[in-house]
Design an enzyme around this catalytic site. Structure first.
Site, short mmCIF file in Angstrom:
data_model
loop_
_atom_site.label_atom_id
_atom_site.label_comp_id
_atom_site.label_asym_id
_atom_site.label_seq_id
_atom_site.Cartn_x
_atom_site.Cartn_y
_atom_site.Cartn_z
N SER A 208 0.85 -1.19 0.00
CA SER A 208 0.00 0.00 0.00
C SER A 208 0.89 1.24 0.00
CB SER A 208 -0.95 -0.03 1.21
OG SER A 208 -1.85 1.06 1.17
N THR A 209 0.81 2.08 1.02
CA THR A 209 1.57 3.32 1.06
C THR A 209 3.06 3.04 0.94
OG1 THR A 209 -0.10 4.30 2.49
CG2 THR A 209 2.03 5.40 2.40
N HIS A 236 -2.80 -1.26 -3.06
CA HIS A 236 -3.95 -0.38 -2.86
C HIS A 236 -3.84 0.82 -3.79
CE1 HIS A 236 -4.32 -1.99 1.54
NE2 HIS A 236 -4.78 -2.85 0.65
N MET A 329 -0.27 1.23 5.13
CA MET A 329 -1.07 1.54 6.32
C MET A 329 -2.06 0.43 6.60
SD MET A 329 -1.98 5.55 5.82
CE MET A 329 -0.68 6.74 5.48
N ASP A 332 -4.41 -4.71 6.37
CA ASP A 332 -4.84 -5.58 5.28
C ASP A 332 -3.73 -6.58 4.96
OD1 ASP A 332 -6.46 -6.56 3.24
OD2 ASP A 332 -5.64 -5.16 1.74
#
Length: 392
Positions: A208-209, A236, A329, A332
């Site tokens: 993600s991030t 993401h 973040m 997940d």
């Protein structure tokens, strides 16, 4: 014209708020984001500017921790201002805000390569921004967590070298992270379980991030071993962005990468990226394994989400599953990692020092089901060795 917003008073609950600068050519957007951020405990808007030049000129005086930077602005656009802002304030976190066009997706990914910490997709109209609860939630989450990361640890490029996780017998480590939790500090130990004795038949990745940069590094270092198995990954990202991401991964890996298509038979040496706005899963179709795209509701506030992919992969490949959880973040992927561990597969999580945000890999590590917690630059070499049949 620039406007300086008031900081929270000393009587407030937050005594040392994260300082935010908003840079957008729309006075409506600047005002709206300013109100949202000032309403959040622990955040304070210290400056608001209509273009990049004013932001660059003011960054040392206003001293923000985080800059929310629009892409398209008069006089000096966001991409031009970005390196100038970072040059002036070395530990600055920049979050790029852009609408969901192909051009802006390309610019946003370019901004990540130039030092932006993350991006947030912005609705195309002012009314869309005003009414989008998802945009507000994502913006505040990223500003808060990236600001905290910069405050407490410094950016990954400026952080001290990480120390390896302690290896403890299974069941002897720290408890799993609560669902959705973000770990702000380095744990004293992890529970590390043995790698599977089975040679992997698939590599599955969640990020993600900070993920786009991490994925480029990972694929650049795995090398020819990617040809041994199919690779499936969830990053993401919204629609349009994932198609651009796949193009970047193709260049980094030297192997074809593309968004997964429903019903597509997966093949070794190919990389399948979950398309934005859909969950990607794997399913059996006779003797083949095929991609299935799902329009089910978001999981862990994400669509695509990592957990559905991981769970579908391990249901097919079992002990021959090799998973990697990269920077991001939230939590997940943690439930998928737990499932992989329960059936005897293997997971590698990125360590805290090399992560932009140690949410997802931290949650994975604290399940007690990972076989390693490694710095980013060690993961590719480890994966390559395992795929080629070497001992972990």
């Amino acid at each position: 014209m620039s406007a300086i917003a008031r900081a929270p008073s000393s009587s407030g609950a937050v005594t040392d708020p994260i300082r935010v600068m908003v840079v957008d050519d729309s006075v409506v957007i600047r005002g709206l984001l300013g109100r949202w951020l000032d309403e959040e405990p622990g955040l304070a808007v210290v400056a608001s500017h209509r273009n990049g030049r004013l932001a660059v000129d003011d960054v040392l005086r206003s001293n923000p921790d985080v800059v929310i930077l629009d892409i398209e602005m008069p006089d000096m656009d966001g991409l031009t201002a970005l390196p100038l802002l970072i040059e002036k304030k070395k530990n600055l976190v920049v979050v790029v805000a852009s609408t969901l066009t192909r051009r802006n997706a390309e610019i946003s990914l370019k901004a990540l390569s130039l030092g932006a910490a993350d991006y947030v997709p912005k609705p195309e109209s002012n009314s869309g921004v005003t009414t989008s609860a998802e945009f507000r939630r994502e913006l505040i989450e990223k500003v808060t967590n990236l600001g905290q990361r910069a405050r407490s640890r410094g950016l990954p490029g400026h952080a001290p070298a990480g120390r390896p996780a302690s290896r403890l017998p299974q069941g002897a480590g720290a408890p799993p992270a609560p669902h959705g939790a973000l770990r702000a500090s380095r744990p004293s130990s992890f529970t590390i379980r043995p790698y599977s004795s089975a040679r992997p038949r698939i590599l599955t990745i969640g990020s993600s991030t900070g993920g786009p940069q991490a994925l480029n590094t990972l694929f650049g270092e795995i090398g020819s071993a990617i040809g041994m198995v199919p690779v499936v990954l969830t990053q993401h990202m919204p629609p349009t962005f994932t198609a651009i991401l796949a193009e970047h991964i193709t260049k980094a890996a030297g192997r074809p990468a593309a968004e997964g298509r429903d019903g597509e038979v997966i093949q070794p040496g190919r990389i399948y990226v979950a398309p934005g706005g859909k969950h990607m899963l794997l399913a059996k179709n006779g003797n083949d394994v095929v991609v299935r795209l799902s329009d089910a509701p978001p999981v862990n506030f994400c669509k695509p989400a990592v957990d559905p992919l991981f769970k579908s992969v391990v249901d097919i490949y079992g002990t021959a599953t090799l998973a990697v959880v990269l920077t991001g973040m939230g939590a997940d992927g943690a439930e998928g990692v737990r499932r992989i561990g329960e059936v005897g597969g293997s997971t590698i999580a990125q360590d805290e020092e090399s992560s932009v945000v140690w949410g997802m890999p931290g949650a994975a590590a604290h399940t007690g089901m990972c076989s390693d917690v490694l710095p980013l630059h060690d993961i590719g070499r480890k994966v390559s060795k395992i795929l080629l049949g070497g001992r972990p």
